[in-house]
Design a protein around this motif. Structure first.
Motif, mmCIF file in Angstrom:
data_model
loop_
_atom_site.group_PDB
_atom_site.id
_atom_site.type_symbol
_atom_site.label_atom_id
_atom_site.label_comp_id
_atom_site.label_asym_id
_atom_site.label_seq_id
_atom_site.Cartn_x
_atom_site.Cartn_y
_atom_site.Cartn_z
ATOM 1 N N SER A 246 0.861 -1.186 0.000
ATOM 2 C CA SER A 246 0.000 0.000 0.000
ATOM 3 C C SER A 246 0.893 1.229 0.000
ATOM 4 N N GLU A 258 -3.153 7.226 -13.786
ATOM 5 C CA GLU A 258 -4.195 6.199 -13.705
ATOM 6 C C GLU A 258 -3.615 4.844 -13.297
ATOM 7 N N GLU A 259 -2.431 4.534 -13.770
ATOM 8 C CA GLU A 259 -1.812 3.241 -13.467
ATOM 9 C C GLU A 259 -1.567 3.058 -11.967
ATOM 10 N N GLN A 261 -3.163 4.814 -9.439
ATOM 11 C CA GLN A 261 -4.298 5.157 -8.585
ATOM 12 C C GLN A 261 -4.822 4.015 -7.726
ATOM 13 N N PRO A 262 -4.914 2.779 -8.238
ATOM 14 C CA PRO A 262 -5.445 1.699 -7.385
ATOM 15 C C PRO A 262 -4.563 1.392 -6.173
ATOM 16 N N TYR A 263 -3.306 1.803 -6.222
ATOM 17 C CA TYR A 263 -2.362 1.435 -5.168
ATOM 18 C C TYR A 263 -2.025 2.600 -4.240
ATOM 19 N N THR A 265 -2.820 5.785 -1.670
ATOM 20 C CA THR A 265 -3.716 6.444 -0.729
ATOM 21 C C THR A 265 -3.108 7.796 -0.379
#
Length: 316
Positions: A246, A258-259, A261-263, A265
Motif C-alpha cells: 500500500s 491512472e496506473e 491510482q489503485p495502489y 492512498t
C-alpha cells in the motif's frame, strides 16, 4: 539508513592495509548473536536526538571486521534525486543480511558514508554484486555519488547493522509488516527481495525457510519519491496473496497517474490499516524518520504488540 558523516584523515589504501590499527577492536563493542528471527534488539526507549556522525551513531552495532574493495558496475537514476548504484565485490568473505547497511569509503574523500543496502543477499551470492540507492544531498559521500562517481569507480565497503531479517530453515513461519518512510524504503526493499527469494525456493525446490505473507506500507511526499515502484509491482504480480503493498503520499500536488491510482492512498498510514495485521505470528519492521518510527511504535505497543516483535532503524 540515511547518509551520515565522519571525518577521516586516511585514504582507502591505508584502510585496506591497516584496518586493525586504525579502528579499535570490535570485541570491546556490544556483540550480538544472529541465529534466529529475534536477532534485532532495536526496541526500548527511543529518542530523536541526533548524534554527530554515522560511526558514533552505530558504534554499538554489529560490524564485520573486513573492509572489502568494490567497483561500480552500474549506475541508474531511480528518481530525480536518487541514484541506484550496483557494486561488484570480489571478496568471497563479504556477506550481508537483508536490512543491513555498509560503511562507504571513497578514495580522496575524508568522510565515511553509511548507506543501507537495497538489494537481496541472493543477488550477492549469485552475481557477486549489491546495490545502494542514494539521495542527492551536500553530504560528501552522497554528493560524490551524484557528481563524480562513474563506472569502474573504486570504493571500499564494510557491512554492519542490527536491523535485518535472517530466518533459518527450521524456524517457524512468520508474517511481516514492513513500514517505510521516504528513503527508509532501502533496507525494507532488501528484506522484501529476500522474502521473494524464499517464496521462489519453496515453489521451485520445496526447500529452505517457509515464508508467511508480507505487507509493505510505503509513505513518501509524492509519487515521484516512491522508489522501486516497478520492482514492487512485479513482486506483487509474481506472488499474489503473499506479497502486497500500500503506497501513501502526503504532499501530492499533481494528478496521480491512472496506473498508480489503485495502489495509492493520499494521507498518512492509518492506525486502522495497521491494526488488522496484529497477530502473534507477525513481526514489524519500520524504517524512516525518527518521529515516524516513534509514533508507529507507540501505536503498535498500544495494540499490544510485544516490543520484541517491533524492529526499527532510524534514518537521519
Amino acid at each position: 539508513m540515511a547518509h551520515t558523516t565522519i571525518s577521516a584523515a586516511f585514504a582507502i589504501p591505508q584502510l585496506l592495509r591497516g584496518t586493525a590499527r586504525i579502528f579499535p577492536t570490535h570485541s570491546a563493542l556490544l556483540r550480538l548473536k544472529y541465529s534466529t528471527l529475534y536477532s534485532c534488539t532495536m526496541n526500548g526507549a527511543m529518542k530523536s536526538k541526533r548524534k554527530t556522525d554515522h560511526l558514533e551513531r552505530t558504534a554499538n552495532n554489529f560490524r564485520q571486521e573486513v573492509i572489502s574493495p568494490a567497483k561500480v558496475c552500474g549506475i541508474t537514476n531511480e528518481s530525480e534525486t536518487v541514484k541506484r548504484l550496483r557494486l561488484a565485490v570480489t571478496n568471497k568473505d563479504f556477506t550481508f543480511k537483508a536490512g543491513q547497511w555498509v560503511d562507504f569509503f571513497i578514495p580522496e574523500v575524508s568522510v565515511v558514508g553509511g548507506f543501507s543496502i537495497c538489494s537481496s543477499p541472493g543477488l550477492l551470492e549469485q552475481d557477486g554484486v549489491l546495490e545502494l540507492a542514494v539521495k542527492h544531498t551536500v553530504h560528501p559521500p552522497a554528493h560524490w555519488i551524484h557528481t563524480q562517481c562513474s563506472l569502474d569507480s573504486e570504493v571500499a565497503l564494510r557491512v554492519g547493522g542490527n536491523f535485518f531479517f535472517d530466518p533459518q530453515p527450521a524456524d517457524s513461519p512468520v508474517n511481516l509488516v514492513l513500514i517505510a518512510g521516504g528513503v527508509g524504503i532501502n533496507p525494507l526493499f532488501s528484506i522484501l527481495l529476500h522474502v521473494a527469494d524464499f517464496h521462489r525456493n519453496q515453489e521451485t525446490e520445496k526447500i529452505g525457510y517457509q515464508m508467511g505473507t508480507v505487507k509493505l506500507y510505503y509513505s513518501a511526499k509524492n509519487t515521484n519519491e516512491l522508489l522501486f515502484k516497478n520492482n514492487i509491482f512485479g513482486l506483487m504480480n509474481e506472488f499474489p496473496g503473499k506479497i502486497a503493498c500500500s503506497f501513501h503520499v502526503t504532499q501530492q500536488s499533481s494528478q496521480i497517474c491512472e496506473e498508480l491510482q489503485p495502489y495509492i492512498t493520499e494521507g498518512r498510514i492509518s492506525e486502522k490499516e495497521l491494526e488488522k495485521h496484529v497477530s502473534k505470528d507477525t513481526l514489524w519492521y519500520i524504517c524512516g524518520p525518527p518521529p515516524m518510527i516513534e509514533s508507529i511504535s507507540k501505536v503498535l505497543e498500544n495494540f499490544g504488540v510485544p516490543t520484541d516483535c517491533i524492529y526499527f532503524e532510524k534514518w537521519w
